[in-house]
Design a protein around this motif. Structure first.
Motif, mmCIF file in Angstrom:
data_model
loop_
_atom_site.group_PDB
_atom_site.id
_atom_site.type_symbol
_atom_site.label_atom_id
_atom_site.label_comp_id
_atom_site.label_asym_id
_atom_site.label_seq_id
_atom_site.Cartn_x
_atom_site.Cartn_y
_atom_site.Cartn_z
ATOM 1 N N ASP A 250 0.886 -1.169 0.000
ATOM 2 C CA ASP A 250 0.000 0.000 0.000
ATOM 3 C C ASP A 250 0.922 1.217 0.000
ATOM 4 N N LEU A 251 1.016 1.871 -1.149
ATOM 5 C CA LEU A 251 2.021 2.929 -1.326
ATOM 6 C C LEU A 251 1.400 4.309 -1.252
ATOM 7 N N THR A 252 1.971 5.152 -0.412
ATOM 8 C CA THR A 252 1.514 6.548 -0.369
ATOM 9 C C THR A 252 2.698 7.439 -0.005
ATOM 10 N N PRO A 253 2.722 8.679 -0.502
ATOM 11 C CA PRO A 253 3.805 9.584 -0.107
ATOM 12 C C PRO A 253 3.815 9.767 1.416
ATOM 13 N N SER A 254 4.997 10.022 1.955
ATOM 14 C CA SER A 254 5.105 10.114 3.416
ATOM 15 C C SER A 254 4.632 11.458 3.955
ATOM 16 N N ASN A 255 4.599 12.469 3.093
ATOM 17 C CA ASN A 255 4.190 13.798 3.550
ATOM 18 C C ASN A 255 2.662 13.904 3.470
ATOM 19 N N TRP A 256 2.048 14.090 4.652
ATOM 20 C CA TRP A 256 0.577 14.165 4.687
ATOM 21 C C TRP A 256 0.047 15.236 3.750
ATOM 22 N N ASP A 257 0.740 16.371 3.713
ATOM 23 C CA ASP A 257 0.234 17.492 2.914
ATOM 24 C C ASP A 257 0.205 17.149 1.433
ATOM 25 N N ILE A 258 1.035 16.148 1.038
ATOM 26 C CA ILE A 258 1.006 15.702 -0.354
ATOM 27 C C ILE A 258 0.014 14.548 -0.491
ATOM 28 N N GLU A 259 0.160 13.578 0.399
ATOM 29 C CA GLU A 259 -0.730 12.427 0.309
ATOM 30 C C GLU A 259 -2.181 12.859 0.401
ATOM 31 N N LEU A 260 -2.419 13.771 1.330
ATOM 32 C CA LEU A 260 -3.781 14.240 1.596
ATOM 33 C C LEU A 260 -3.995 15.591 0.926
ATOM 34 N N GLY A 261 -3.246 15.826 -0.156
ATOM 35 C CA GLY A 261 -3.327 17.135 -0.794
ATOM 36 C C GLY A 261 -4.762 17.500 -1.168
ATOM 37 N N SER A 262 -5.166 18.702 -0.804
ATOM 38 C CA SER A 262 -6.519 19.141 -1.169
ATOM 39 C C SER A 262 -6.516 19.496 -2.652
ATOM 40 N N SER A 263 -7.706 19.628 -3.218
ATOM 41 C CA SER A 263 -7.791 19.932 -4.659
ATOM 42 C C SER A 263 -7.237 21.318 -4.954
ATOM 43 N N ARG A 264 -7.152 22.158 -3.940
ATOM 44 C CA ARG A 264 -6.537 23.478 -4.106
ATOM 45 C C ARG A 264 -5.063 23.326 -4.524
ATOM 46 N N PHE A 265 -4.415 22.259 -4.042
ATOM 47 C CA PHE A 265 -2.967 22.128 -4.272
ATOM 48 C C PHE A 265 -2.554 20.899 -5.076
ATOM 49 N N THR A 266 -3.396 19.869 -5.123
ATOM 50 C CA THR A 266 -3.002 18.680 -5.901
ATOM 51 C C THR A 266 -4.164 18.208 -6.769
ATOM 52 N N ASP A 267 -3.804 17.638 -7.911
ATOM 53 C CA ASP A 267 -4.826 17.127 -8.821
ATOM 54 C C ASP A 267 -5.024 15.634 -8.604
ATOM 55 N N GLU A 268 -6.127 15.155 -9.118
ATOM 56 C CA GLU A 268 -6.394 13.711 -9.108
ATOM 57 C C GLU A 268 -5.185 12.986 -9.699
ATOM 58 N N GLY A 269 -4.710 11.966 -9.008
ATOM 59 C CA GLY A 269 -3.628 11.140 -9.550
ATOM 60 C C GLY A 269 -2.228 11.695 -9.361
ATOM 61 N N ASP A 270 -2.102 12.893 -8.793
ATOM 62 C CA ASP A 270 -0.766 13.474 -8.599
ATOM 63 C C ASP A 270 0.172 12.552 -7.820
ATOM 64 N N ASN A 271 -0.390 11.827 -6.855
ATOM 65 C CA ASN A 271 0.417 10.941 -6.009
ATOM 66 C C ASN A 271 1.159 9.871 -6.802
ATOM 67 N N LEU A 272 0.600 9.523 -7.955
ATOM 68 C CA LEU A 272 1.173 8.391 -8.683
ATOM 69 C C LEU A 272 2.591 8.637 -9.139
ATOM 70 N N LYS A 273 2.941 9.910 -9.340
ATOM 71 C CA LYS A 273 4.304 10.163 -9.834
ATOM 72 C C LYS A 273 5.360 9.700 -8.818
ATOM 73 N N PHE A 274 4.943 9.543 -7.562
ATOM 74 C CA PHE A 274 5.907 9.084 -6.555
ATOM 75 C C PHE A 274 6.034 7.562 -6.531
ATOM 76 N N ILE A 275 5.052 6.871 -7.117
ATOM 77 C CA ILE A 275 5.038 5.425 -6.878
ATOM 78 C C ILE A 275 5.038 4.574 -8.140
ATOM 79 N N ASN A 276 4.893 5.198 -9.319
ATOM 80 C CA ASN A 276 4.604 4.361 -10.490
ATOM 81 C C ASN A 276 5.777 3.489 -10.953
#
Ligand code: ADP
Ligand code: SF4
Length: 679
Positions: A250-276
């Motif tokens: 179960d892969l997720t970025p370690s920084n909550w502000d990124i993992e839990l990024g609100s739509s104000r700051f992150t787009d759908e799927g942004d997290n994938l660039k860290f794990i793909n």
């Protein structure tokens, strides 16, 4: 089912167990934890009913020295915990889903305020939440204790009939801290090179696998996004060391502000660039989150082999029935998460979870609300809803689903109220989903009649021939400074005309030159408006009575990003100052601590302090007419009653619709005060 979505419904093996599909509700906090097992079990059950193949707990403490109150967490400390969890697992199993538990040991990142036990960690480190204590460096006995605690928790998890157990090795908790060479400074067998730093997690995985046997799969929550300047390959090396050990990653970025990024700051799927890149180096199934609500995007990332399973917390909160709706070809019914992170405030404030889009979230047990099924009406009464912002839309939508005849009048030529104007601000476009979902539902509800361009007056209301009237007329922003810090309008503002409020800005009436944005509201509008004006060429100074930008963002995991964004955009920041006066281009400020006066010059002032309910029509009707003889009820909901968040307005709309005709209405208030152990 649409052929192209079939891949999402292929079963997948997770060690000895099989998920019926690729929809996986990852562990997510709920503000319920061990204190509110009934609320929790009912909430998780609704997800299973909605088609999620796997439904997990939130972080689940394995020992009292891993305590995080006031943030609610699950626990597997003793037999009573087994009983509590069994409520959840049996409800989840009833719908053919697997139940998972995220075994968690905190280390220096937990509060320890409830149990008052010093947490164990790789070394003695200051508490990461800013509390004035340090963790205890693990000695030989501690290693042996921790192995035992994990083992006992795994046994209890098995007894509670979980299907998946986790080792939580992310987010600066103990098993994460061992991995990192910049934290793990041990000179025994558990520190040093990759082999040393991975020794403890290997021992834990082996223990979990042994206890899991053929009943449970073993998952690891892991972050592949570490950024160690000294050794860029460190995380990858670590991963390679254990890549085949668990049954699921179960892969997720370690920084909550990124993992839990609100739509104000992150787009759908942004997290994938860290794990793909990870799926290419393990044969084990991979799950990852990305705030996915687009079904095509879900299919795509499985086809591209970035992940095997779609992980979701927020999309499953906003729509627990997301998988079912895809399976039944009802994509248009999906209630898309707007990425506002109001759901996270429950955990941060130590109260049950809530959601902007899904007003039933957290109320499944306490109020018996269901996200899809509403009780049928008992009478043929009709209802006039005045105003179609979030609260009016939700009231009309829920009343419509109860089969009432609804007349909904909106003064403007479109519905949506504040979500329309706010979604036009930079990066808030996802807010419009609040309106879109409800409007989409109206297409299937012929009993809901929306009248646009219909500003109601008292005569219209009296002529309406309905049994119930509900005012959802919203609120307007004040320009006079009244707010948290000024309990009266600021007197010395009167002579100035170049004062704006958020309504002016959202209508497109913008200041120019030097602009002061005064924030006594503490949420997103002031920083967003400041940054927008700066980008449009103004020279903006953000002044706040708070000591940070977007203070409420501490609860939505956005505060850091809002402040960072303002700094990066060049907005000047002034903290802990109140406005005393504004005349002849001079604003006098008073220090919140010392009362010392300073001044700045500006061409315009944007006041973001508080709102006034639009309730004059309601009072006119109630005070000038005998409404009791005319209507069965006349009520106010949403911002017109008490200005608050969009989530509150939606909740109010649902509450109104659920309580109509309910003779036990007052009992709900009693239910809210149920003793904690019953919740
Ligand atoms: P809330 O968040 O409580 O739903 P909003 O401010 O978003 O409140 O929405 C209120 C809506 O009510 C707006 O769309 C506004 O145009 C509408 N409205 C206000 N007064 C009237 C009225 N007299 N007749 C019809 N619609 C009204
Ligand atoms: Fe999404 Fe907001 Fe609901 Fe959280 S509260 S699930 S972010 S809509």
């Amino acid at each position: 089912m649409n052929e192209k979505y079939k891949i999402l419904f292929d079963p997948i093996k997770i060690g000895p167990v099989t998920s019926k599909n690729r929809f996986y509700q990852v562990p997510h906090c709920t503000g319920m934890g061990w204190q509110r097992p009934n609320m929790l079990a009912s909430m998780r059950e609704v997800k299973a009913e909605g088609g999620w193949g796997v439904v997990n707990t939130e972080y689940c403490s394995i020992h009292p020295s891993s305590d995080d109150l006031p943030h609610s967490y699950a626990s597997l400390w003793d037999k009573s915990d087994i009983k509590a969890h069994h409520k959840m697992t049996s409800k989840v199993h009833n719908h053919g889903a697997l139940a998972g538990v995220e075994l968690w040991y905190s280390g220096a990142n937990a509060s320890s305020q409830f149990t008052r036990l010093a947490p164990l960690d790789v070394n003695s480190r200051p508490n990461l939440k800013g509390l004035p204590f340090q963790s205890r460096k693990m000695d030989k006995q501690d290693f042996s204790d921790l192995r035992r605690w994990f083992k006992q928790a795994a046994i209890r998890a098995r007894e509670a009939e979980f299907d998946i157990i986790y080792a939580y090795a992310n987010h600066s908790y103990l098993l994460h801290n061992f991995q990192k060479s910049d934290i793990n400074d041990r000179n025994d067998a558990y520190g040093g090179d990759t082999k040393g730093r991975s020794k403890f997690i290997k021992e834990i995985i082996e223990i979990l696998k042994e206890e899991a046997g053929s009943q449970m799969g073993v998952a690891i929550r892991f972050s592949p996004d570490e950024d160690n300047q000294n050794d860029p390959n460190e995380t990858l090396d670590f991963f390679n060391e254990i890549s085949e050990m668990p049954d699921l990653w179960d892969l997720t970025p370690s920084n909550w502000d990124i993992e839990l990024g609100s739509s104000r700051f992150t787009d759908e799927g942004d997290n994938l660039k860290f794990i793909n890149h990870i799926k290419k180096i393990t044969t084990k199934p991979v799950v990852a989150v990305g705030r996915f609500t687009s079904v095509d995007a879900m299919v795509n990332i499985i086809k591209k082999e970035f992940v095997d399973i779609i992980g979701a917390a927020r999309p499953s909160i906003a729509d627990p029935f997301l998988p079912k709706k895809i399976e039944e070809d009802r994509i248009e019914d999906i209630r898309e998460c707007i990425g506002c992170n109001i759901c996270y405030t429950g955990d941060q404030l130590g109260v049950p979870i809530r959601c902007t889009q899904n007003p039933t979230m957290g109320e499944e047990w306490r109020r018996g609300w269901h996200p899809e099924i509403l009780p049928p009406k008992k009478t043929n009464d009709s209802i006039l809803v005045i105003g179609c912002g979030p609260s009016g839309l939700e009231a009309a939508h829920s009343l419509g689903k109860r089969d009432f005849t609804v007349l909904a009048a909106e003064a403007k030529k479109i519905t949506g109220g504040r979500v329309v104007s706010e979604s036009n601000l930079p990066s808030l476009n996802a807010w419009i989903r609040v309106k879109d979902y409800r409007e989409q539902q109206f297409l299937k509800l012929p009993n809901v009649n929306i009248f646009l361009n219909s500003k109601m007056n008292v005569k219209d209301i009296l002529d309406s021939e309905v049994e119930h009237v509900v005012f959802a007329t919203g609120s307007k922003w004040r320009s006079d400074g009244f707010g948290r810090s000024n309990t009266r309008p600021i007197k010395q503002l009167i002579e100035n005309t170049n004062i704006y409020n958020p309504d002016d800005i959202m209508k497109g009436d913008l200041p120019s030159g030097n602009v002061v944005v005064f924030d006594d509201d503490y949420y997103y509008l002031a920083p967003i408006i400041s940054e927008m004006l700066q980008k449009k060429g103004c020279d903006v100074t953000y002044v706040t009575t708070s000591s940070v930008v977007c203070e409420f963002g501490n609860y939505t995991s956005e505060q850091f990003n809002y402040q960072k964004s303002l700094i990066n955009s060049g907005v000047k920041l002034i903290f802990s100052k109140n406005i005393v006066s504004y005349s002849n281009k001079e604003i006098k400020l008073s220090c919140m601590y010392s009362n010392k006066i300073s001044s700045i010059n500006t061409d315009a002032l944007v006041m973001i302090t508080s709102r006034l309910p639009n309730d004059s029509l309601y009072y006119q009707l109630c005070n000038e007419y005998d409404i009791r003889s005319k209507f069965k009820s006349v009520k106010r909901i949403g911002d017109c009653l008490a200005p608050a968040t969009i989530a509150s307005a939606i909740y109010d709309g649902r509450k109104y619709a659920m309580e109509l005709e309910d003779e036990f209405y007052d009992n709900y208030l009693f239910n809210i005060s149920f003793p904690i152990s019953n919740q």
